[in-house]
Design a protein around this motif. Structure first.
Motif, PDB file in Angstrom:
ATOM      1  N   LYS A  89       0.855  -1.184   0.000  1.00 50.44           N
ATOM      2  CA  LYS A  89       0.000   0.000   0.000  1.00 50.44           C
ATOM      3  C   LYS A  89       0.891   1.235   0.000  1.00 50.44           C
ATOM      4  N   ARG A  96      -9.412   7.040   2.078  1.00 49.05           N
ATOM      5  CA  ARG A  96      -9.993   6.137   3.078  1.00 49.05           C
ATOM      6  C   ARG A  96      -9.379   6.383   4.458  1.00 49.05           C
ATOM      7  N   LEU A 100     -11.244   7.514   7.821  1.00 48.34           N
ATOM      8  CA  LEU A 100     -11.180   6.711   9.044  1.00 48.34           C
ATOM      9  C   LEU A 100     -10.595   7.512  10.214  1.00 48.34           C
ATOM     10  N   ALA A 131      -3.553  -5.983   8.323  1.00 47.98           N
ATOM     11  CA  ALA A 131      -5.002  -5.734   8.224  1.00 47.98           C
ATOM     12  C   ALA A 131      -5.734  -6.958   7.704  1.00 47.98           C
ATOM     13  N   ASP A 132      -6.870  -7.250   8.332  1.00 49.57           N
ATOM     14  CA  ASP A 132      -7.723  -8.335   7.826  1.00 49.57           C
ATOM     15  C   ASP A 132      -9.195  -8.037   8.097  1.00 49.57           C
ATOM     16  N   GLY A 133      -9.623  -6.828   7.751  1.00 51.56           N
ATOM     17  CA  GLY A 133     -11.034  -6.464   7.938  1.00 51.56           C
ATOM     18  C   GLY A 133     -11.316  -5.988   9.344  1.00 51.56           C
ATOM     19  N   GLY A 134     -12.126  -4.953   9.480  1.00 51.50           N
ATOM     20  CA  GLY A 134     -12.516  -4.467  10.805  1.00 51.50           C
ATOM     21  C   GLY A 134     -11.430  -3.669  11.506  1.00 51.50           C
ATOM     22  N   ARG A 136     -10.989  -0.385  11.518  1.00 48.23           N
ATOM     23  CA  ARG A 136     -11.419   0.870  12.185  1.00 48.23           C
ATOM     24  C   ARG A 136     -11.936   0.538  13.572  1.00 48.23           C
ATOM     25  N   ASP A 176     -11.654  -9.751   6.339  1.00 44.68           N
ATOM     26  CA  ASP A 176     -11.564  -9.044   5.057  1.00 44.68           C
ATOM     27  C   ASP A 176     -12.362  -9.764   3.963  1.00 44.68           C
ATOM     28  N   LYS A 180     -15.546  -8.307   1.952  1.00 45.12           N
ATOM     29  CA  LYS A 180     -15.527  -8.074   0.500  1.00 45.12           C
ATOM     30  C   LYS A 180     -16.598  -8.896  -0.219  1.00 45.12           C
ATOM     31  N   ASP A 185     -21.609  -4.755   5.799  1.00 44.28           N
ATOM     32  CA  ASP A 185     -20.644  -4.626   6.901  1.00 44.28           C
ATOM     33  C   ASP A 185     -21.022  -3.370   7.666  1.00 44.28           C
TER      34      ASP A 185
HETATM   35  P1  ADP Z   1     -12.123  -1.755   7.962  1.00 44.02           P
HETATM   36  O1  ADP Z   1     -10.698  -2.230   8.061  1.00 44.02           O
HETATM   37  O2  ADP Z   1     -12.506  -0.842   9.064  1.00 44.02           O
HETATM   38  O3  ADP Z   1     -13.098  -2.903   7.767  1.00 44.02           O
HETATM   39  P2  ADP Z   1     -12.614  -1.190   5.142  1.00 44.02           P
HETATM   40  O4  ADP Z   1     -13.967  -1.819   5.135  1.00 44.02           O
HETATM   41  O5  ADP Z   1     -12.400   0.060   4.345  1.00 44.02           O
HETATM   42  O6  ADP Z   1     -12.209  -0.827   6.660  1.00 44.02           O
HETATM   43  O7  ADP Z   1     -11.522  -2.213   4.702  1.00 44.02           O
HETATM   44  C1  ADP Z   1     -11.674  -3.588   4.895  1.00 44.02           C
HETATM   45  C2  ADP Z   1     -10.365  -4.293   4.719  1.00 44.02           C
HETATM   46  O8  ADP Z   1      -9.888  -4.123   3.382  1.00 44.02           O
HETATM   47  C3  ADP Z   1      -9.212  -3.775   5.572  1.00 44.02           C
HETATM   48  O9  ADP Z   1      -9.264  -4.207   6.906  1.00 44.02           O
HETATM   49  C4  ADP Z   1      -8.038  -4.352   4.834  1.00 44.02           C
HETATM   50  O10 ADP Z   1      -7.852  -5.725   5.183  1.00 44.02           O
HETATM   51  C5  ADP Z   1      -8.480  -4.261   3.378  1.00 44.02           C
HETATM   52  N1  ADP Z   1      -7.885  -3.068   2.743  1.00 44.02           N
HETATM   53  C6  ADP Z   1      -8.134  -1.770   3.012  1.00 44.02           C
HETATM   54  N2  ADP Z   1      -7.378  -0.949   2.262  1.00 44.02           N
HETATM   55  C7  ADP Z   1      -6.617  -1.745   1.485  1.00 44.02           C
HETATM   56  C8  ADP Z   1      -5.615  -1.521   0.490  1.00 44.02           C
HETATM   57  N3  ADP Z   1      -5.233  -0.289   0.129  1.00 44.02           N
HETATM   58  N4  ADP Z   1      -5.072  -2.617  -0.096  1.00 44.02           N
HETATM   59  C9  ADP Z   1      -5.439  -3.860   0.222  1.00 44.02           C
HETATM   60  N5  ADP Z   1      -6.358  -4.140   1.174  1.00 44.02           N
HETATM   61  C10 ADP Z   1      -6.950  -3.120   1.792  1.00 44.02           C
END
Ligand code: ADP
Length: 256
Positions: A89, A96, A100, A131-134, A136, A176, A180, A185
């Protein structure tokens, strides 16, 4: 390299891909006070999420013209490290991350007695290492603990957890891939003592009835998160009762 959507996210026994039931949170642990140079800090692992939070303040506001005459200025930065996701990234702040940073600040501010520290600033940094979703929600949870570690007076800890809809089922704490590939969500932050919701967002579609059920499910998740936050703070700050420490010392002495 993006993650491929698996054929089924919930099997015939209602078990999710990572073995959880619909209302089960990912394994979560929080450590308090791990950064020596910040006034307060904490680290959370929630499933595969790994997030650090650091707090500075209350301290003099720079630049000075941003100082508020009647309360402290809370600033927050949510940032994902370049290595936090599968495809590198960009380290530059994305739209985003700006969004956040704002919603995280707004979800935490109601619990802080900012009026105690006029003209100062409280600076919060949330660094997502993996990061693996959630993120924030986990970011809000760990930031609230870091604020407590910095000794900032608060009405209560803020706890956050998402609920959503995957393959027609309402589920707690989406990964994640569930986020997706799923239908909805809904991240939620909660202040238990006031029974108040301080953040509510939604991506996707739910019926009115499902929405109500999802809010209740997320609030139940937040209550579990709250307990984990309190246990983490107790683990760092519980002081041995008078006499207990001495006894331990004598016992150690005896052993020598
Ligand atoms: P949250 O992390 O609060 O659920 P999002 O719904 O925007 O926020 O994102 C979900 C997930 O998407 C993130 O936790 C991360 O795993 C993945 N993600 C976010 N931004 C990126 C990025 N630039 N590249 C790859 N994966 C991403």
């Amino acid at each position: 390299m993006s993650q491929k959507k698996p054929e089924k996210l919930i099997d015939e026994n209602d078990i999710r891909l990572d073995g959880r039931k619909f209302n089960e949170m990912r394994p979560t642990k929080i450590e308090v006070g791990i950064l020596a140079n910040a006034d307060g800090s904490a680290y959370i692992e929630q499933g595969k999420n790994k997030i650090l939070a650091a707090v500075y303040g209350p301290r003099e506001t720079h630049p000075k013209h941003l100082a508020l005459p009647d309360r402290a200025l809370l600033r927050s930065r949510y940032h994902m490290a370049p290595f936090s996701v599968q495809e590198r990234k960009s380290p530059a702040p994305s739209r985003r991350e700006l969004e956040l940073s704002k919603v995280i600040r707004e979800s935490l501010e109601p619990s802080i007695f900012t009026e105690y520290y006029p003209r100062t600033s409280i600076d919060l940094f949330i660094e997502v290492l993996q990061a693996d979703g959630g993120t924030r929600c986990a970011g809000i949870t760990v930031a609230s603990v870091a604020l407590a570690d910095a000794g900032i007076p608060m009405r209560d800890l803020i706890s956050a957890c998402a609920a959503g809809k995957v393959e027609g089922r309402l589920v707690l704490d989406l990964t994640d891939v569930e986020d997706k590939a799923g239908e909805a969500d809904m991240p939620l932050a909660y202040q238990p003592s006031a029974n108040a919701i301080t953040l509510l967002q939604m991506d996707g579609m739910l019926t009115g009835e499902e929405f109500e059920q999802a809010v209740n499910l997320a609030m139940e998740g937040c209550k579990q998160v709250s307990q984990i936050q309190k246990d983490a703070l107790r683990a760092k700050y519980t002081v041995a009762k008078e006499g207990e420490g001495e006894k331990e010392e004598t016992e150690e002495g005896e052993e020598e």
